[in-house]
Design a protein around this motif. Sequence first.
Motif, PDB file in Angstrom:
ATOM      1  N   LEU A  35      35.449  31.325  40.305  1.00 34.05           N
ATOM      2  CA  LEU A  35      34.308  31.444  41.217  1.00 34.05           C
ATOM      3  C   LEU A  35      34.183  32.865  41.757  1.00 34.05           C
ATOM      4  O   LEU A  35      33.081  33.440  41.776  1.00 34.05           O
ATOM      5  N   ARG A  36      35.319  33.440  42.169  1.00 35.70           N
ATOM      6  CA  ARG A  36      35.276  34.809  42.695  1.00 35.70           C
ATOM      7  C   ARG A  36      34.812  35.797  41.613  1.00 35.70           C
ATOM      8  O   ARG A  36      34.050  36.726  41.881  1.00 35.70           O
ATOM      9  N   MET A  37      35.268  35.594  40.389  1.00 34.44           N
ATOM     10  CA  MET A  37      34.881  36.478  39.293  1.00 34.44           C
ATOM     11  C   MET A  37      33.377  36.411  39.059  1.00 34.44           C
ATOM     12  O   MET A  37      32.700  37.447  38.918  1.00 34.44           O
ATOM     13  N   LEU A  38      32.831  35.207  39.011  1.00 36.25           N
ATOM     14  CA  LEU A  38      31.402  35.039  38.770  1.00 36.25           C
ATOM     15  C   LEU A  38      30.576  35.621  39.912  1.00 36.25           C
ATOM     16  O   LEU A  38      29.538  36.269  39.684  1.00 36.25           O
ATOM     17  N   GLN A  39      31.042  35.400  41.136  1.00 34.87           N
ATOM     18  CA  GLN A  39      30.325  35.965  42.275  1.00 34.87           C
ATOM     19  C   GLN A  39      30.387  37.488  42.239  1.00 34.87           C
ATOM     20  O   GLN A  39      29.412  38.165  42.572  1.00 34.87           O
ATOM     21  N   GLY A  40      31.544  38.021  41.818  1.00 35.45           N
ATOM     22  CA  GLY A  40      31.691  39.470  41.702  1.00 35.45           C
ATOM     23  C   GLY A  40      30.785  40.063  40.648  1.00 35.45           C
ATOM     24  O   GLY A  40      30.384  41.234  40.734  1.00 35.45           O
ATOM     25  N   GLN A  41      30.468  39.259  39.642  1.00 36.10           N
ATOM     26  CA  GLN A  41      29.576  39.711  38.575  1.00 36.10           C
ATOM     27  C   GLN A  41      28.104  39.529  38.944  1.00 36.10           C
ATOM     28  O   GLN A  41      27.215  39.867  38.170  1.00 36.10           O
ATOM     29  N   GLY A  42      27.868  38.984  40.136  1.00 41.21           N
ATOM     30  CA  GLY A  42      26.497  38.801  40.589  1.00 41.21           C
ATOM     31  C   GLY A  42      25.799  37.599  39.993  1.00 41.21           C
ATOM     32  O   GLY A  42      24.556  37.539  40.001  1.00 41.21           O
ATOM     33  N   VAL A  43      26.565  36.643  39.470  1.00 39.57           N
ATOM     34  CA  VAL A  43      25.955  35.429  38.912  1.00 39.57           C
ATOM     35  C   VAL A  43      25.274  34.655  40.042  1.00 39.57           C
ATOM     36  O   VAL A  43      25.909  34.313  41.039  1.00 39.57           O
ATOM     37  N   MET A  44      23.993  34.378  39.889  1.00 41.59           N
ATOM     38  CA  MET A  44      23.219  33.785  40.974  1.00 41.59           C
ATOM     39  C   MET A  44      23.579  32.315  41.217  1.00 41.59           C
ATOM     40  O   MET A  44      23.617  31.847  42.357  1.00 41.59           O
ATOM     41  N   TYR A  45      23.847  31.575  40.140  1.00 38.38           N
ATOM     42  CA  TYR A  45      24.162  30.146  40.281  1.00 38.38           C
ATOM     43  C   TYR A  45      25.513  29.874  39.618  1.00 38.38           C
ATOM     44  O   TYR A  45      25.576  29.266  38.530  1.00 38.38           O
ATOM     45  N   PRO A  46      26.599  30.293  40.263  1.00 40.87           N
ATOM     46  CA  PRO A  46      27.913  30.164  39.619  1.00 40.87           C
ATOM     47  C   PRO A  46      28.312  28.724  39.318  1.00 40.87           C
ATOM     48  O   PRO A  46      29.021  28.465  38.345  1.00 40.87           O
ATOM     49  N   TYR A  47      27.829  27.774  40.133  1.00 40.12           N
ATOM     50  CA  TYR A  47      28.242  26.389  39.922  1.00 40.12           C
ATOM     51  C   TYR A  47      27.578  25.771  38.688  1.00 40.12           C
ATOM     52  O   TYR A  47      27.935  24.667  38.290  1.00 40.12           O
ATOM     53  N   GLU A  48      26.621  26.470  38.115  1.00 41.51           N
ATOM     54  CA  GLU A  48      26.007  26.007  36.875  1.00 41.51           C
ATOM     55  C   GLU A  48      26.601  26.705  35.658  1.00 41.51           C
ATOM     56  O   GLU A  48      26.237  26.384  34.517  1.00 41.51           O
ATOM     57  N   ASP A  49      27.512  27.630  35.899  1.00 38.51           N
ATOM     58  CA  ASP A  49      28.124  28.372  34.802  1.00 38.51           C
ATOM     59  C   ASP A  49      29.142  27.489  34.061  1.00 38.51           C
ATOM     60  O   ASP A  49      29.952  26.801  34.698  1.00 38.51           O
ATOM     61  N   PRO A  50      29.111  27.492  32.729  1.00 35.43           N
ATOM     62  CA  PRO A  50      30.041  26.655  31.962  1.00 35.43           C
ATOM     63  C   PRO A  50      31.506  26.921  32.286  1.00 35.43           C
ATOM     64  O   PRO A  50      32.311  25.985  32.308  1.00 35.43           O
ATOM     65  N   ALA A  51      31.859  28.176  32.571  1.00 35.29           N
ATOM     66  CA  ALA A  51      33.261  28.494  32.865  1.00 35.29           C
ATOM     67  C   ALA A  51      33.706  27.824  34.156  1.00 35.29           C
ATOM     68  O   ALA A  51      34.822  27.283  34.242  1.00 35.29           O
ATOM     69  N   LEU A  52      32.839  27.839  35.165  1.00 41.65           N
ATOM     70  CA  LEU A  52      33.208  27.219  36.434  1.00 41.65           C
ATOM     71  C   LEU A  52      33.190  25.699  36.321  1.00 41.65           C
ATOM     72  O   LEU A  52      34.039  25.014  36.902  1.00 41.65           O
ATOM     73  N   ARG A  53      32.239  25.179  35.549  1.00 40.64           N
ATOM     74  CA  ARG A  53      32.217  23.724  35.346  1.00 40.64           C
ATOM     75  C   ARG A  53      33.499  23.262  34.654  1.00 40.64           C
ATOM     76  O   ARG A  53      34.080  22.234  35.021  1.00 40.64           O
TER      77      ARG A  53
END
Length: 238
Positions: free
Chosen positions: A60-78
Motif C-alpha cells: 500500500l505504501r509503495m502504491l501510494q508513493g507511486q501516486g496510484v489514485m486507487y490503490p485498493y483496486e490495484d491487483p498487487a494490493l488485492r
Amino acid sequence: MGHGKGHGADMDDARAWDKRLAWAYGLIANDPAERAAALDHLASARRRTEEAQHRFNETLRMLQGQGVMYPYEDPALRSANEEYLWARSHSLPSGMWDRGHGEDLAEWPGLPYALLFLEWEARYPEEWTRHAKAWGTKEGLIRDLATDAVGQDPVARTKLIDLVEIVVRRAYRCKDREYVRIARVVDGDPLRVRLEGARRSENPWAQLHAGYVLWILDRPEVPNSRHVWRTWLADARQ
C-alpha cells in the motif's frame, strides 16, 4: 452442532473451518505435550499473519508513493490483501473475526471454534493470555453466543453450561461478568445444580460468583451491571 445438521454448501463450509483450524483442538487438550504442539502451530500461524499484514502495508505504501489514485483496486494490493485474509483465517483470535453480521449463529459453521476459543480461555487462562489475549474478541463471542437459538442447540448448550461453571469457580478475569448473559440463556436445572454445588463449595470465589449468578437468574428484570454486582457483593459480605 448447528452445522452438523446441514448438507451441501453448509458441510463444505464446516469442512473449510476444520481444514483451517482443527489443530486448535490441541489448545484445550489435557495432554501438555499436545497443547505445546498446538501452541507452536499457533505461534507459526500468528507469525505468518503478521508477515502477510506487513507485506500488505508495504504494498500500500509503495502504491501510494507511486501516486496510484486507487490503490485498493490495484491487483498487487488485492493479492496482498487476499494473502493476509487467508493467513488471518488460519490463526486465532483472528480466525474468529470474519463472521457476517446478521448470520444465524446457531447455523454458523464457525460455532465450534468460537466455543473452543472460550473454552481455551476458561481452562487454560495463562496460556490463552500469553499466546492469544483478546478481551474484545472474548466479550464479543460471549455476547454473540448468548442467544436462544444457540442455547437450544444441545451440544452448544452443554458446552455453555460447562463454561459458566468453570468461570464462576475461578478468580474473576476480564469480561467474565459477560457470562451472566450465557447463564440467562441456558438457565434450567442442569445449570442451577452446578451453580448450587459451586455456591456450597469451600472455594470463596465460587461461593460469591455462583451466589450472584443464582441471585440474578431469579431476577430477569435486573441488569447485569457493575453497580448491581457491587451492591450485591456489599450485601453478601455483611
